[in-house]
Motif scaffolding. Structure first.
Motif, short mmCIF file in Angstrom:
data_model
loop_
_atom_site.label_atom_id
_atom_site.label_comp_id
_atom_site.label_asym_id
_atom_site.label_seq_id
_atom_site.Cartn_x
_atom_site.Cartn_y
_atom_site.Cartn_z
N VAL A 84 18.76 7.70 1.36
CA VAL A 84 17.83 8.58 0.65
C VAL A 84 16.83 9.16 1.65
N ASP A 85 17.00 10.42 2.01
CA ASP A 85 16.05 11.11 2.88
C ASP A 85 15.64 10.22 4.06
N ALA A 114 18.59 4.89 -6.57
CA ALA A 114 19.88 4.86 -5.89
C ALA A 114 20.45 3.45 -5.80
N GLY A 115 19.60 2.47 -5.62
CA GLY A 115 20.21 1.14 -5.48
C GLY A 115 19.21 0.02 -5.48
N GLY A 116 17.98 0.31 -5.94
CA GLY A 116 16.94 -0.70 -5.89
C GLY A 116 17.28 -1.95 -6.67
N LEU A 117 17.74 -1.75 -7.90
CA LEU A 117 17.99 -2.92 -8.74
C LEU A 117 19.15 -3.75 -8.22
N ALA A 148 15.22 10.51 7.10
CA ALA A 148 14.30 10.96 8.15
C ALA A 148 12.85 10.62 7.82
N SER A 149 12.50 10.65 6.52
CA SER A 149 11.09 10.37 6.20
C SER A 149 10.91 9.10 5.38
N THR A 150 11.88 8.73 4.53
CA THR A 150 11.72 7.48 3.80
C THR A 150 12.90 6.56 4.08
N GLY A 151 13.92 6.57 3.23
CA GLY A 151 15.06 5.70 3.47
C GLY A 151 14.73 4.24 3.26
N TYR A 152 13.67 3.96 2.50
CA TYR A 152 13.37 2.57 2.17
C TYR A 152 12.76 2.54 0.78
N ALA A 182 0.78 -1.23 0.00
CA ALA A 182 0.00 0.00 0.00
C ALA A 182 0.82 1.28 0.00
N MET A 183 2.05 1.26 0.50
CA MET A 183 2.79 2.52 0.55
C MET A 183 3.26 2.90 -0.85
N PRO A 184 3.36 4.21 -1.12
CA PRO A 184 3.85 4.61 -2.44
C PRO A 184 5.33 4.25 -2.60
N PRO A 185 5.78 3.88 -3.80
CA PRO A 185 7.18 3.55 -3.99
C PRO A 185 8.07 4.79 -3.84
N THR A 186 9.28 4.60 -3.31
CA THR A 186 10.22 5.71 -3.20
C THR A 186 11.11 5.68 -4.43
N GLY A 187 10.78 6.52 -5.42
CA GLY A 187 11.48 6.50 -6.70
C GLY A 187 12.97 6.72 -6.56
N GLU A 188 13.33 7.70 -5.72
CA GLU A 188 14.75 8.02 -5.54
C GLU A 188 15.53 6.83 -5.03
N ALA A 189 14.92 6.12 -4.04
CA ALA A 189 15.62 4.99 -3.44
C ALA A 189 15.80 3.89 -4.48
#
Lengths: 446, 337
Positions: free
Chosen positions: A159-160, A98-101, A162-166, A88-95
């Motif tokens: 990646v940010d 940065a290293g998702g793949l 404090a609020s995401t980082g995942y 349900a959470m929105p994906p963190t595009g930046e994360a």
């Protein structure tokens, strides 16, 4: 012959009557809670009680039907909770950028190592060469896995933070997370069933206890997955927000026509909606469990539970059946875990404790009546009600005991503080008393 | 010199902590394994039995401290330990009389007894919280160090410090004495032999006139003594927190199962296997490897920590699974379930 059928018929009817009376009693308890405390409290207890009923149903499937001793309930509930975040959470595009793949590649590498080692073990002939080859694959694979994974984890978590980082989730509706939670928990159960095949009673208990702790440790430490102990809050909800309801003129008018102020009306309405959703899921699962219990499959499961050797002699594959029901029960636990996290609106790995999320569910099943689906549900709702109510009752009791004591006496302060710990004591006593005087529970298996 | 430094670092960060933790686990696992061997069930209340005995010992420690009675450089808790054991034994014998005996008479299935012990676990957990609360309690007093970092460096001229804390040394000595006493009791005394006979073959033991109630009573007293000792040592060396004791249940069971449930020697060995694996796998090996690397180029860049310390449960569990897969009755022959 007819006499036998008659007595059995009477027994079934008495069982139904007993069940109806006990469920009516449960409803009366909730009604009294609502009338004396507040309807908001009563609905809160009811909602979590319904979820607890589903948890108890899952454990009952494993223990009551098949005699499997699973004390890793907490882990499966947490997997269901994780599904809420992942769905349900929105994906963190930046994360992801940065290293998702790379992270996914690392995980695939880790899984590949394990599969390779298992295949190697199966293919090579026993001997020292096989042991050495497997160790080489595992050790080499582990360092390779860490080398690929670690930088990716660092990149994602920075990646940010404090609020995401995942990595975030898929951004889909949260109701979808309930079945997905069941699937994730079923997957976990499959893995456990594969590494611990045919584990019996005590060993399976310790194995599941350990796996639950490991699942919680992963949730707490792998921040890239679900932020670890920083928690994921603000999960989307399947029901409207209270503030939106209070802002809607139509809702305020309808509340006023019932003589309610908008704030109370909105909280009651939202809790009622949750209650309807949970009750629907509970009824569906209960119906399925009843169908399963009374089918040839259910009779086979009980036959295996009651005499494994005889069932095996009749050609039943006991290990496979055990694996099957272990997965089914765990899937139900996963669904319940996802529902609980949805109700909380956040995933907080730090709050998962075995006493609350494993052993309490066991108390529910034993008190309700293991082997009886309705009993498990009743036990879930009743024990949950007691769990919530013990604290105010304990405070009241301690207040009554300490009232004659002078203020400032150390014993008075100590006793009043101790009221908070009455819960565990009460649950233990309830479990011991039921085991001693009514070992088949409130609604015994027929 | 480099090699000596590496050895000292290894001793300081791996060997000493693991031996201390291993002794505590061994004492805990001995309790679990005795209950399993004699009473034939896995006692889930064992962690809370440890916490209960330790709580009593802590109360007496505070009382002695208040009265000004101390052991000089040794911690006062050692003086309170026998009283803690006595309190714990009384409580455990009470539970047996009120709860377990009923099921023993009924010859209930082991799994029922396990569920009963879950109820006892809840009650004991509640009682401990009721008595002492949920917070960290520090009850260690007396001298802190046997060898401290500065004097070790001055004496040897090495770069690496070696620290031996007094509670650690006390843990090793007390655990060694306790284990020696237990094995002497089991192997040399009449009561100990009757316990082993009862564990090996209950019917035969009954036939030869062994009183089962007496065997059970002695077992519970020994279990209370082992659990309290393990708990007090753990509390002295680390700190006392009821919830942590509950969590010790997993490594303790892992130790007992790895060694072979019901086998006392196995429990001791299992305790050290689990402790060394947990410490070894979660330790950052960078420092030791730096001393050992012949050239700068070969020195590790990362911490060389296989798993973060939060995963220590995973380590005990992985070893448990490996042993169960390859030697289902444990390293030493235990009873199979």
């Amino acid at each position: 012959m007819s006499a036998v059928t008659d007595t059995r018929h009477e027994g079934v009817e008495r069982g139904w009557a007993r069940g109806a009376i006990l469920f009516a009693g449960m409803a009366a308890l909730l009604a009294i809670t609502g009338a004396t405390m507040s309807w908001n409290v009563a609905l809160t207890v009811l909602n979590m009680g319904l979820v607890s009923g589903i948890m108890a149903l899952g454990v009952n499937l494993q223990w009551g039907f098949a005699g499997l001793f699973n004390i890793g309930v907490m882990g499966f509930l947490a997997l269901g909770g994780l599904a809420c975040v992942l769905v349900a959470m929105p994906p963190t595009g930046e994360a992801w950028a940065a290293g998702g793949l790379r992270l996914m590649a690392g995980l695939a590498l880790g899984a590949g190592t394990v599969v390779a080692a298992v295949l190697l073990w199966g293919r090579m002939s026993p001997g020292r060469a096989r042991t050495l080859a497997m160790l080489a694959v595992l050790v080499g694979g582990f360092f390779l896995y860490r080398a690929v994974l670690d930088p990716a984890v660092a990149a994602v978590e920075s990646v940010d933070s404090a609020s995401t980082g995942y990595l975030g989730g898929l951004g889909l509706p949260i109701l979808l997370a309930w079945p997905v939670g069941g699937l994730v928990a079923a997957g976990g159960a499959w893995i456990i069933g594969k590494i611990a095949p045919g584990l019996r009673s005590d060993y399976l208990a310790i194995a599941t206890l350990g796996i639950a702790e490991i699942i919680i440790a992963i949730l707490k430490n792998e921040d890239w997955l679900a932020r670890g102990v920083k928690n994921v809050s603000g999960l989307p909800r399947p029901v409207p927000l209270e503030v939106d309801l209070q802002a809607s003129q139509g809702f305020v008018d309808r509340a006023a026509s019932l003589g309610l102020d908008p704030v109370t009306a909105s909280t009651l309405w939202v809790k009622g909606l949750y209650g309807l959703l949970f009750a629907a899921v509970l009824l569906i699962l209960l119906w399925l469990a009843q169908m399963a219990l009374n089918s040839p499959w259910g009779r086979m499961m009980r036959a295996i539970r009651d005499n494994e050797v005889a069932a095996e002699a009749m050609g039943k594959d006991v290990t496979r059946r055990h694996l099957q029901i272990f997965i089914l029960g765990s899937a139900i636990l996963g669904i319940a875990g996802a529902m609980m996290t949805t109700l909380d609106g956040q995933l907080t790995p730090g709050t998962y404790q075995p006493l609350r999320f494993t052993f309490l569910i066991w108390v529910m099943v034993i008190v309700g009546g293991s082997g009886n689906n309705f009993g498990a549900v009743l036990g879930g709702m009743l024990i949950w009600w007691l769990w919530v109510m013990v604290e105010p009752m304990g405070l009241w009791l301690m207040g009554a005991i300490t009232a004659p004591m002078p203020d400032g006496l150390w014993l008075k302060d100590h006793l009043q503080d101790a009221a908070a710990h009455m819960r565990l004591l009460t649950m233990g006593l309830v479990l011991l008393l039921v085991l001693r005087f009514s070992p088949r529970g409130l609604l015994p298996e027929r | 010199m480099e090699l000596l430094n590496a050895l000292v670092a290894l001793a300081n960060y791996v060997v000493i902590p693991a031996v201390a933790y291993g002794s505590q686990l061994a004492l805990g696992a001995l309790g679990v394994t005795l209950v399993y061997g004699i009473l034939r069930f896995s006692n889930f209340a064992h962690g809370d039995t440890m916490a209960f005995g330790t709580t009593i010992a802590i109360f007496f420690t505070w009382a002695f401290q208040g009265l000004g009675v101390t052991l000089g450089p040794l911690p006062t808790a050692l003086l309170a330990l026998p009283l803690g054991i006595a309190g714990c034994a009384l409580f455990v014998l009470g539970t047996d009389k009120v709860i377990y005996r009923f099921y023993r008479r009924q010859r209930a299935a082991p799994v029922i007894l396990v569920i009963v012990s879950m109820g006892v676990m809840f009650v004991m957990n509640g009682v401990v919280r009721f008595m002492i609360g949920v917070d960290d309690q520090n009850f260690a007093d007396g001298a802190r160090f046997v060898i401290d970092a500065r004097s070790f460096r001055d004496a040897t001229g090495l770069d690496e410090p070696l620290v031996l804390r007094l509670p650690t040394l006390i843990t090793l000595v007390t655990a060694a004495i306790a284990v020696a006493l237990l094995f002497w009791f089991l192997n040399r005394t009449r009561t100990g032999k009757s316990m082993r006979a009862f564990s090996d073959n209950e019917d035969l033991a009954l036939l030869s006139g062994i009183n089962p109630e007496r065997v059970v009573m002695v077992t519970w007293i020994i279990v209370a003594a082992l659990a309290t000792t393990a708990g007090v040592l753990y509390g002295l060396e680390k700190s006392f927190k009821p919830f942590v004791y509950f969590q010790l249940l997993l490594p303790i069971f892992a130790s007992a199962i790895v060694g072979g449930l019901g086998n006392p020697v196995g429990a001791v060995v299992g305790g050290f296997v689990i402790a060394f694996s947990e410490v070894g796998i979660t330790y950052a090996w960078k420092k030791v490897l730096e001393y050992l690397a012949p050239t700068e180029a070969l020195e590790p860049s990362g911490l060389v920590q296989l798993l973060s310390t939060d995963y220590k449960f995973a380590v005990s569990f992985a070893i448990l699974i490996l042993v169960l897969l390859f030697r289902p009755t444990g390293l030493f022959k235990g009873q199979s379930v």
